[in-house]
Write an enzyme that holds these catalytic residues in place. Structure first.
Site, mmCIF file in Angstrom:
data_model
loop_
_atom_site.group_PDB
_atom_site.id
_atom_site.type_symbol
_atom_site.label_atom_id
_atom_site.label_comp_id
_atom_site.label_asym_id
_atom_site.label_seq_id
_atom_site.Cartn_x
_atom_site.Cartn_y
_atom_site.Cartn_z
ATOM 1 N N GLU A 51 -6.550 -3.428 -8.584
ATOM 2 C CA GLU A 51 -6.610 -4.837 -8.199
ATOM 3 C C GLU A 51 -6.386 -5.734 -9.419
ATOM 4 O OE1 GLU A 51 -6.510 -5.313 -5.114
ATOM 5 O OE2 GLU A 51 -6.882 -7.449 -4.923
ATOM 6 N N HIS A 76 0.708 -4.557 -7.635
ATOM 7 C CA HIS A 76 0.280 -3.187 -7.307
ATOM 8 C C HIS A 76 1.451 -2.218 -7.473
ATOM 9 C CE1 HIS A 76 -3.782 -3.821 -5.804
ATOM 10 N NE2 HIS A 76 -3.402 -4.705 -4.907
ATOM 11 N N HIS A 121 1.293 -10.613 -5.406
ATOM 12 C CA HIS A 121 0.140 -9.718 -5.456
ATOM 13 C C HIS A 121 0.563 -8.256 -5.233
ATOM 14 C CE1 HIS A 121 -4.215 -8.801 -4.732
ATOM 15 N NE2 HIS A 121 -3.688 -7.811 -4.028
ATOM 16 N N GLU A 122 1.253 -8.013 -4.141
ATOM 17 C CA GLU A 122 1.630 -6.633 -3.820
ATOM 18 C C GLU A 122 2.632 -6.087 -4.832
ATOM 19 O OE1 GLU A 122 -0.242 -5.119 -1.831
ATOM 20 O OE2 GLU A 122 -1.151 -6.870 -0.859
HETATM 21 ZN ZN ZN Z 1 -4.696 -5.932 -3.750
#
Ligand code: ZN
Length: 503
Positions: free
Chosen positions: A294, A268, A264-265
């Site tokens: 997101e 980003h 997830h990170e």
């Molecule tokens: Zn996030």
């Protein structure tokens, strides 16, 4: 004009440097700082925040923008110069509308409330923090009222995070989504719960971290321009386009935690690493919207990282890394475990299907609080009954109810949550477009090759960052306004197959 433009850029670069220093201190605070540093660090962060705000709201910036705007309007809309002036002007006009005294009072209140919340949460003490939350609601209304002319009082607050979105448009989108999600959740939860015990064996920390790093390196996370450290609540932060940091946390008996927070990170971070280098140090590199950001983390975490083709490639590698734990676990069992759908109380633990129901509850409660139809003292009951009606499960305490998320206890009430679901909707929309452009992407993922997908994202999304608003970006890519259709198709295809639901 060129001279004034250069002067504007010089001033913005100086502000950017202060913000980057703030980010370094914030990163350190959440990773390596000893507890004894807390008080001084809070003061340092607030000093830098005030300096940055003063420099950005300096009337000299307003004069430069006034002088430059006619020139910018004579240039093509998507030229870098016109975009930089347009985006800076938008940010500037937001910044000068909020009186510095109000802003300072709000930040001080937010910091104090956050400290109280870190104690109130483990002690299940909503009553003890209720008055602070009422004050937060009052500040949130005051901030919104700095932007008169709104249709709904939440609009200015939503606009801070997701520029161009309003309470009415988000409500409409969420209502459509809800209509599709509720029957899907019902059909899935009517079936036996997936067995995810294989994820809760003992998995040594170093091996977990090494496996996550192997995947994100293959994704395209550049360790020469980034690093990963451990923290309590994973986040991504950027000091410059050449230094983008991610954090994770590891639980030895929960394989989900470090693995998926890493994916997830990294999503980003790869977005930040892919921004046009010419935007370094300007508001064009400060992010589009919480929804678009997101969408990029969810895309790499869920659409890629929880997909069947992905694990066709990676599951044998995972088994080789953890033979004692996984040697006798069939891939299908593992795949079902990482995609287990269940009625849960905690948003951050929720699966892809129920996650958005958690977000919608919070979004609706924020609107009701701001409208004044719900009072803070009645919030826990309102929260619990919505969980009962929407997810069929009632929190046994406020710890797994209204006290669980930090957002209202450190920031504002309003605009805090919609970005997560907007991001989910957009993640499928963008992935769908990438696959339409390159139909072999799923086959590539099955080979552990991500270059085509990463290249498409860089080309169509990352490089522009704040040049386009979320709505402009979506229109450019799809030719249409934001729609939930690809997301619904994705969820029904994936979970229909997983749970053998009738088509
Ligand atoms: Zn996030």
């Amino acid at each position: 004009m060129e001279k004034k433009y250069e002067e504007l850029k010089t001033r913005l670069l100086e502000i950017n440097d202060i913000n980057a220093a703030t980010a370094v201190l914030g990163w350190d605070q959440s990773t390596y700082m000893p507890p004894g540093g807390a008080a001084a660090r809070g003061r340092q962060l607030s000093t830098l925040g005030r300096l940055s705000h003063e420099k950005f709201t300096d009337p000299a910036i307003g004069h430069l923008l006034d002088d430059l705007t006619p020139w910018a309007e004579s240039l093509p809309y998507d030229s870098d110069e016109a975009s930089l002036i347009r985006v800076t002007r938008r940010n500037y006009e937001k910044a000068i509308k909020v009186p510095p005294m109000l802003l300072a009072a709000m930040y001080a209140h937010g910091a104090a409330t956050y400290q109280k919340w870190t104690k109130a949460r483990p002690e299940n003490d909503f009553a003890g923090i209720q008055d602070d939350l009422a004050q937060t609601l009052d500040y949130s209304r005051q901030i919104a009222d700095c932007f008169p002319g709104y249709d709904h009082i939440a609009d200015p607050l939503i606009d801070f995070a997701d520029q161009g979105m309003k309470a009415a448009s988000v409500r409409q989108l969420f209502a459509e989504l809800r209509e599709q999600l509720v029957p899907l959740v019902q059909a899935i939860t009517a079936q036996p719960l997936a067995d995810d015990s294989c994820l809760h064996e003992s998995y040594p920390e170093d091996e977990q971290l090494a496996f996550g790093r192997e995947i994100i390196t293959a994704y395209g996370f550049d360790f020469a321009r980034g690093r990963q450290d451990k923290t309590h609540h994973p986040f991504m932060t950027k000091f410059s386009l050449g230094d983008v940091r991610i954090t994770t946390r590891v639980q030895e008996n929960n394989l989900n935690e470090a693995l998926f927070s890493t994916l997830h990170e990294a999503g980003h971070a790869m977005y930040e690493m892919g921004i046009n280098p010419a935007y370094e140090g300007t508001p064009l590199a400060e992010g589009t919207s919480s929804g678009v950001h997101e969408s990029q983390s969810r895309l790499w975490e869920n659409l890629v990282g929880r997909s069947r083709p992905f694990w066709n490639h990676y599951y044998p590698k995972l088994q080789a890394a953890f033979p004692d734990q996984l040697e006798n676990v069939p891939q299908e069992t593992f795949y079902q475990a990482i995609n287990k759908v269940f009625r849960s109380l905690i948003r951050t633990d929720a699966d892809e299907v129920t996650y958005n129901l958690h977000v919608m509850i919070r979004f609706d409660l924020e609107l009701a609080l701001l409208e004044g139809t719900l009072e803070i003292k009645d919030l826990p009951e309102a929260w619990n009954s919505r969980y009962e009606s929407d997810l069929g499960i009632r929190p046994s305490s406020d710890v797994n109810g209204v006290l669980q998320d930090v957002h209202w206890y450190g920031g504002l009430i309003g605009g805090a949550f919609q970005g997560y679901t907007l991001g989910n909707i957009m993640s499928a929309l963008f992935f769908d477009q990438a696959v339409q452009a390159h139909p072999d992407i799923p086959a590539q993922i099955e080979l552990g090759e991500f270059g085509i997908l990463h290249g498409w994202l860089k080309e169509n999304i990352y490089q522009y960052d704040a040049k386009y608003t979320a709505n402009e970006l979506i229109e450019r890519i799809t030719g249409e306004p934001l729609t939930i259709d690809p997301y619904i198709r994705y969820l029904y295809a994936k979970f229909g197959d997983l749970y053998e639901l009738p088509a």
